[in-house]
Design a protein around this motif. Structure first.
Motif, PDB file in Angstrom:
ATOM      1  N   TRP A 204      -5.790 -52.227  -6.260  1.00 26.78           N
ATOM      2  CA  TRP A 204      -6.161 -50.912  -5.542  1.00 26.78           C
ATOM      3  C   TRP A 204      -5.269 -50.597  -4.534  1.00 26.78           C
ATOM      4  O   TRP A 204      -4.405 -51.416  -4.009  1.00 26.78           O
ATOM      5  CB  TRP A 204      -7.712 -51.250  -5.126  1.00 26.78           C
ATOM      6  CG  TRP A 204      -7.692 -51.825  -3.908  1.00 26.78           C
ATOM      7  CD1 TRP A 204      -7.728 -51.460  -2.799  1.00 26.78           C
ATOM      8  CD2 TRP A 204      -7.927 -53.302  -3.753  1.00 26.78           C
ATOM      9  NE1 TRP A 204      -7.928 -52.476  -1.524  1.00 26.78           N
ATOM     10  CE2 TRP A 204      -7.768 -53.758  -2.144  1.00 26.78           C
ATOM     11  CE3 TRP A 204      -8.079 -54.272  -4.632  1.00 26.78           C
ATOM     12  CZ2 TRP A 204      -8.076 -54.982  -1.837  1.00 26.78           C
ATOM     13  CZ3 TRP A 204      -7.922 -55.919  -4.165  1.00 26.78           C
ATOM     14  CH2 TRP A 204      -8.185 -55.953  -2.790  1.00 26.78           C
ATOM     15  N   GLY A 213      -8.839 -38.408  -4.969  1.00 27.11           N
ATOM     16  CA  GLY A 213      -7.771 -39.239  -5.462  1.00 27.11           C
ATOM     17  C   GLY A 213      -6.653 -38.326  -5.670  1.00 27.11           C
ATOM     18  O   GLY A 213      -5.555 -38.757  -6.377  1.00 27.11           O
ATOM     19  N   THR A 274       1.607 -39.003 -11.399  1.00 27.15           N
ATOM     20  CA  THR A 274       0.357 -40.110 -11.528  1.00 27.15           C
ATOM     21  C   THR A 274       1.162 -41.464 -11.151  1.00 27.15           C
ATOM     22  O   THR A 274       2.149 -42.047 -11.962  1.00 27.15           O
ATOM     23  CB  THR A 274       0.244 -39.823 -13.071  1.00 27.15           C
ATOM     24  OG1 THR A 274      -0.395 -38.700 -13.279  1.00 27.15           O
ATOM     25  CG2 THR A 274      -1.037 -41.015 -13.017  1.00 27.15           C
ATOM     26  N   LEU A 276       0.161 -45.629 -10.602  1.00 30.19           N
ATOM     27  CA  LEU A 276      -0.630 -46.251 -11.274  1.00 30.19           C
ATOM     28  C   LEU A 276      -0.241 -47.984 -10.892  1.00 30.19           C
ATOM     29  O   LEU A 276       0.941 -48.214 -10.756  1.00 30.19           O
ATOM     30  CB  LEU A 276      -0.815 -46.387 -12.447  1.00 30.19           C
ATOM     31  CG  LEU A 276      -1.568 -47.505 -13.500  1.00 30.19           C
ATOM     32  CD1 LEU A 276      -3.085 -47.285 -13.101  1.00 30.19           C
ATOM     33  CD2 LEU A 276      -1.321 -47.304 -14.896  1.00 30.19           C
ATOM     34  N   ASP A 288      -5.565 -52.732 -14.384  1.00 29.43           N
ATOM     35  CA  ASP A 288      -4.956 -51.314 -13.651  1.00 29.43           C
ATOM     36  C   ASP A 288      -5.904 -50.816 -12.778  1.00 29.43           C
ATOM     37  O   ASP A 288      -7.108 -50.869 -12.709  1.00 29.43           O
ATOM     38  CB  ASP A 288      -4.600 -50.415 -14.899  1.00 29.43           C
ATOM     39  CG  ASP A 288      -3.773 -50.621 -16.026  1.00 29.43           C
ATOM     40  OD1 ASP A 288      -2.955 -51.768 -15.642  1.00 29.43           O
ATOM     41  OD2 ASP A 288      -3.754 -50.201 -17.064  1.00 29.43           O
ATOM     42  N   SER A 289      -5.174 -50.124 -11.695  1.00 37.25           N
ATOM     43  CA  SER A 289      -5.876 -49.743 -10.796  1.00 37.25           C
ATOM     44  C   SER A 289      -6.418 -48.231 -11.053  1.00 37.25           C
ATOM     45  O   SER A 289      -6.026 -47.909 -12.103  1.00 37.25           O
ATOM     46  CB  SER A 289      -5.084 -49.901  -9.279  1.00 37.25           C
ATOM     47  OG  SER A 289      -4.136 -48.931  -9.703  1.00 37.25           O
ATOM     48  N   GLN A 290      -7.164 -47.688 -10.234  1.00 38.96           N
ATOM     49  CA  GLN A 290      -7.337 -46.121 -10.429  1.00 38.96           C
ATOM     50  C   GLN A 290      -5.963 -45.513 -10.133  1.00 38.96           C
ATOM     51  O   GLN A 290      -5.296 -45.966  -9.476  1.00 38.96           O
ATOM     52  CB  GLN A 290      -8.508 -45.692  -9.646  1.00 38.96           C
ATOM     53  CG  GLN A 290     -10.019 -46.211  -9.721  1.00 38.96           C
ATOM     54  CD  GLN A 290     -10.825 -45.699  -8.988  1.00 38.96           C
ATOM     55  OE1 GLN A 290     -10.647 -45.154  -7.676  1.00 38.96           O
ATOM     56  NE2 GLN A 290     -12.332 -45.982  -9.387  1.00 38.96           N
ATOM     57  N   GLN A 291      -6.022 -44.103 -10.801  1.00 36.69           N
ATOM     58  CA  GLN A 291      -4.863 -43.502 -10.700  1.00 36.69           C
ATOM     59  C   GLN A 291      -4.830 -42.753  -9.338  1.00 36.69           C
ATOM     60  O   GLN A 291      -5.851 -42.352  -8.729  1.00 36.69           O
ATOM     61  CB  GLN A 291      -4.666 -42.530 -11.750  1.00 36.69           C
ATOM     62  CG  GLN A 291      -4.408 -43.001 -13.244  1.00 36.69           C
ATOM     63  CD  GLN A 291      -4.459 -42.124 -14.085  1.00 36.69           C
ATOM     64  OE1 GLN A 291      -4.709 -40.989 -13.992  1.00 36.69           O
ATOM     65  NE2 GLN A 291      -4.086 -42.343 -15.651  1.00 36.69           N
TER      66      GLN A 291
END
Length: 322
Positions: A204, A213, A274, A276, A288-291
């Protein structure tokens, strides 16, 4: 006169008898000398009896001694044949024995616990005084890999082999070496325990923060990034992706279960970008993390001018300003 004659006759008879005795003794001595083994038989001494006629007694004849039986001639005893002693052979010179090869497993240590599917690197060293023909790595009694020797045969070989298993439980990893004489090293083995695979990594962003975000910065501005990754298994690497491309990669250290990374990012391309994060563990699992969306604004924003009415000008009521 008659008496004188008688005495003379008697004297002659005695003298004659003595002469006969002496002769007989001489003859007996000669016979005894020639026949040593025959017993000597003495002659009887004649007894003369005086008679009126003065006739001498008959002379005793010597008894013939029995012929001596010759003693058997002693035959020489045949000496037993002497068996010749075997010729001593020189003792064979013993050839010094050549020690068997020696193998050492450097890693992993026996008792190591790994997760199912996690790669394990087996590193070993083999040595031989006469040269190594090959080295074999086996798992649970079955040959897993073979390392042939070179020409000429080396005295030392260092090698490594990657192994993994999805079967939980204990597994025996063994290494043995063969020298050019066909001798085999003593068993060298370790035990590795495979356990169920853990959950994938967690990753994260901690900077920048935004409830939605998304943030907006001016083109060319430096954006401070900070992010984390954790895993029950060791982390192999952590990647930062920007607009679908790998922007940066950080490699985890041995037995690293967490990674903390800080870096800066900037762009002059106006618009949204974006970002990541992607974390990998040593089992090959990834997350994968949140974008994170970062908008880039132009450094020269548009300007707006008001032509009418002028600043401070009075306008009648109900007049349209066009």
């Amino acid at each position: 006169m008659y008496t004188r004659r008688v005495v003379v006759v008697i004297a002659l008879a005695v003298i004659g008898g003595l002469a006969l005795i002496a002769a007989a003794s001489l003859i007996g001595y000669e016979i005894g000398t020639s026949r040593a083994s025959a017993p000597e038989t003495p002659f009887a001494i004649p007894t003369t009896t005086p008679t009126a006629m003065a006739t001498p007694s008959p002379t005793a004849q010597p008894t013939q001694a029995p012929a001596a039986t010759p003693s058997p001639t002693a035959q020489p005893t045949q000496a037993p044949a002497v068996t010749p002693s075997p010729t001593a052979q020189p003792a064979a010179t013993s050839t010094p024995s050549v020690p068997a090869p020696v193998v050492q497993i450097n890693t992993p240590a026996s008792g190591t616990r790994v997760f199912a599917g996690q790669p394990v690197t087996i590193q070993f060293t083999a040595m031989s005084s006469v040269g190594l023909n090959r080295v074999e790595v086996s798992v649970d009694g079955a040959i897993y890999a073979t390392f042939p020797g070179l020409s000429p045969a080396p005295s030392t070989m260092n090698g490594s082999q990657i192994w993994s298993s999805t079967i939980s439980g204990d597994h025996t990893l063994a290494v043995r070496a063969f020298d050019t004489l066909g001798q085999i090293s003593t068993g060298t083995s370790i035990v590795v325990t495979v356990v169920s695979a853990p959950a994938p990594p967690v990753v994260w962003f901690t900077q920048p923060t935004s409830p939605t975000g998304r943030i907006v910065v001016q083109a060319g501005s430096q954006v401070q990034l900070e992010y984390w990754a954790t895993s029950d298994a060791s982390l192999s690497r952590l990647e930062l992706w920007v607009d679908g491309q790998v922007y940066a990669t950080d490699v985890g250290s041995d037995q690293s279960h967490s990674m903390h990374i800080t870096r800066t990012w900037s762009s002059t391309a106006v618009g949204d970008h974006t970002l990541l994060l992607r974390a990998y563990d040593t089992l090959g699992q990834s997350t994968d993390s949140q974008q994170l969306i970062i908008g880039i604004a132009s450094p020269n924003p548009p300007t707006l001018s008001i032509l009418y009415p002028n600043n401070g000008e009075l306008i009648p009521p109900n007049e349209n300003v066009g």
